[in-house]
Design a protein around this motif. Structure first.
Motif, PDB file in Angstrom:
ATOM      1  N   TYR A 105       7.149  10.995   8.415  1.00  0.00           N
ATOM      2  CA  TYR A 105       5.891  11.606   7.979  1.00  0.00           C
ATOM      3  C   TYR A 105       5.750  13.003   8.588  1.00  0.00           C
ATOM      4  O   TYR A 105       5.388  13.960   7.906  1.00  0.00           O
ATOM      5  CB  TYR A 105       4.687  10.761   8.384  1.00  0.00           C
ATOM      6  CG  TYR A 105       4.322   9.677   7.404  1.00  0.00           C
ATOM      7  CD1 TYR A 105       4.046   9.959   6.067  1.00  0.00           C
ATOM      8  CD2 TYR A 105       4.222   8.354   7.828  1.00  0.00           C
ATOM      9  CE1 TYR A 105       3.688   8.951   5.180  1.00  0.00           C
ATOM     10  CE2 TYR A 105       3.864   7.340   6.942  1.00  0.00           C
ATOM     11  CZ  TYR A 105       3.601   7.650   5.620  1.00  0.00           C
ATOM     12  OH  TYR A 105       3.242   6.656   4.737  1.00  0.00           O
ATOM     13  N   THR A 147       5.775  11.370   2.159  1.00  0.00           N
ATOM     14  CA  THR A 147       4.453  11.984   2.127  1.00  0.00           C
ATOM     15  C   THR A 147       3.385  10.928   1.881  1.00  0.00           C
ATOM     16  O   THR A 147       3.660   9.883   1.292  1.00  0.00           O
ATOM     17  CB  THR A 147       4.364  13.061   1.026  1.00  0.00           C
ATOM     18  OG1 THR A 147       4.694  12.463  -0.227  1.00  0.00           O
ATOM     19  CG2 THR A 147       5.296  14.216   1.324  1.00  0.00           C
ATOM     20  N   GLN A 148       2.201  11.248   2.332  1.00  0.00           N
ATOM     21  CA  GLN A 148       1.056  10.364   2.154  1.00  0.00           C
ATOM     22  C   GLN A 148       0.541  10.500   0.729  1.00  0.00           C
ATOM     23  O   GLN A 148       0.466  11.596   0.196  1.00  0.00           O
ATOM     24  CB  GLN A 148      -0.040  10.720   3.161  1.00  0.00           C
ATOM     25  CG  GLN A 148      -1.288   9.912   3.033  1.00  0.00           C
ATOM     26  CD  GLN A 148      -1.097   8.451   3.390  1.00  0.00           C
ATOM     27  OE1 GLN A 148      -0.019   8.022   3.749  1.00  0.00           O
ATOM     28  NE2 GLN A 148      -2.144   7.688   3.287  1.00  0.00           N
ATOM     29  N   SER A 149       0.223   9.394   0.127  1.00  0.00           N
ATOM     30  CA  SER A 149      -0.388   9.409  -1.200  1.00  0.00           C
ATOM     31  C   SER A 149      -1.327   8.213  -1.310  1.00  0.00           C
ATOM     32  O   SER A 149      -1.455   7.431  -0.370  1.00  0.00           O
ATOM     33  CB  SER A 149       0.681   9.363  -2.292  1.00  0.00           C
ATOM     34  OG  SER A 149       1.325   8.108  -2.303  1.00  0.00           O
ATOM     35  N   GLU A 150      -1.943   8.066  -2.455  1.00  0.00           N
ATOM     36  CA  GLU A 150      -2.871   6.949  -2.672  1.00  0.00           C
ATOM     37  C   GLU A 150      -2.149   5.603  -2.721  1.00  0.00           C
ATOM     38  O   GLU A 150      -2.726   4.566  -2.517  1.00  0.00           O
ATOM     39  CB  GLU A 150      -3.644   7.170  -3.974  1.00  0.00           C
ATOM     40  CG  GLU A 150      -4.565   8.377  -3.923  1.00  0.00           C
ATOM     41  CD  GLU A 150      -5.616   8.280  -2.826  1.00  0.00           C
ATOM     42  OE1 GLU A 150      -6.241   7.214  -2.687  1.00  0.00           O
ATOM     43  OE2 GLU A 150      -5.797   9.278  -2.107  1.00  0.00           O
ATOM     44  N   ARG A 151      -0.861   5.616  -3.035  1.00  0.00           N
ATOM     45  CA  ARG A 151      -0.102   4.373  -3.156  1.00  0.00           C
ATOM     46  C   ARG A 151       0.615   4.059  -1.843  1.00  0.00           C
ATOM     47  O   ARG A 151       0.804   4.931  -0.996  1.00  0.00           O
ATOM     48  CB  ARG A 151       0.913   4.485  -4.288  1.00  0.00           C
ATOM     49  CG  ARG A 151       1.953   5.551  -4.003  1.00  0.00           C
ATOM     50  CD  ARG A 151       3.094   5.541  -4.988  1.00  0.00           C
ATOM     51  NE  ARG A 151       4.019   6.609  -4.695  1.00  0.00           N
ATOM     52  CZ  ARG A 151       4.909   6.594  -3.700  1.00  0.00           C
ATOM     53  NH1 ARG A 151       4.985   5.570  -2.885  1.00  0.00           N
ATOM     54  NH2 ARG A 151       5.719   7.606  -3.506  1.00  0.00           N
ATOM     55  N   ASP A 203      -0.542   3.867   6.196  1.00  0.00           N
ATOM     56  CA  ASP A 203      -1.714   4.747   6.270  1.00  0.00           C
ATOM     57  C   ASP A 203      -2.081   5.062   7.726  1.00  0.00           C
ATOM     58  O   ASP A 203      -2.384   6.206   8.063  1.00  0.00           O
ATOM     59  CB  ASP A 203      -2.925   4.116   5.577  1.00  0.00           C
ATOM     60  CG  ASP A 203      -2.757   4.040   4.070  1.00  0.00           C
ATOM     61  OD1 ASP A 203      -1.943   4.802   3.511  1.00  0.00           O
ATOM     62  OD2 ASP A 203      -3.436   3.209   3.445  1.00  0.00           O
TER      63      ASP A 203
END
Length: 170
Positions: free
Chosen positions: A20, A26-30, A140
């Motif tokens: 990360y 990468t951070q995403s909604e999923r 998350d």
């Protein structure tokens, strides 16, 4: 600046944190996919012989180095490294800021069991699916921990060596 993500084994949440941090994931909604998790460098690949080794993962977009460390159950490793770093800084005029960030508070129970089965008992057929399940549960929180770690590193804190226990993620 030097970032060192650390936990018990140094091969699961620390590997994800380094990925990360370096924007390899990468951070995403999923949630992360199984393939994304298994393609993270060093994820579930280190052995007990790698314990205590500071492993280089790369240079971030700001030119800062990112490392990981598996410290096992020793509560003394990171404080000893902090004291050694301070000694180097005072004797060798080495002034680079070092951030030790503990990823242990992000580890879900299922990941602990998966790690034990996979790394400890070499039962990957059961351990790896549990590790993937755990990684999806905690991705998350790992992302938030990395962002907190980076903000702390960039802060105008007077300390040159900082230990983040990250208790907020328990």
């Amino acid at each position: 600046m030097i970032y060192i993500y650390n936990d018990y084994g140094g091969t699961h949440t620390t590997a994800l944190a380094a990925a990360y941090h370096l924007k390899e994931i990468t951070q995403s909604e999923r949630k992360l996919t199984k393939e994304e998790i298994l393609n993270v460098k060093y994820f579930n690949k280190l052995t007990k012989d790698d314990s205590g080794k500071i492993i280089f993962h790369g240079i971030d977009e700001h030119g800062d180095s990112v490392y990981t460390l598996g410290r096992k159950s020793s509560k003394l490793v990171v404080p000893a490294l902090k004291n050694f770093s301070l000694l180097l800084q005072s004797k060798q005029h080495f002034q680079e800021k070092i951030i030790f960030s503990n990823t242990s508070p992000t580890v879900p129970f299922v990941m602990s069991i998966g790690g034990f089965l996979s790394r400890g008992l070499k039962i990957d057929s059961i351990g790896v699916p549990l590790l993937i399940m755990g990684a999806k549960q905690c991705c998350d929180n790992i992302f938030k921990l990395v962002e907190h770690t980076k903000r702390t590193g960039k802060s105008s804190n007077e300390e040159n060596v900082i230990i983040l226990e990250n208790e907020i993620y328990k």
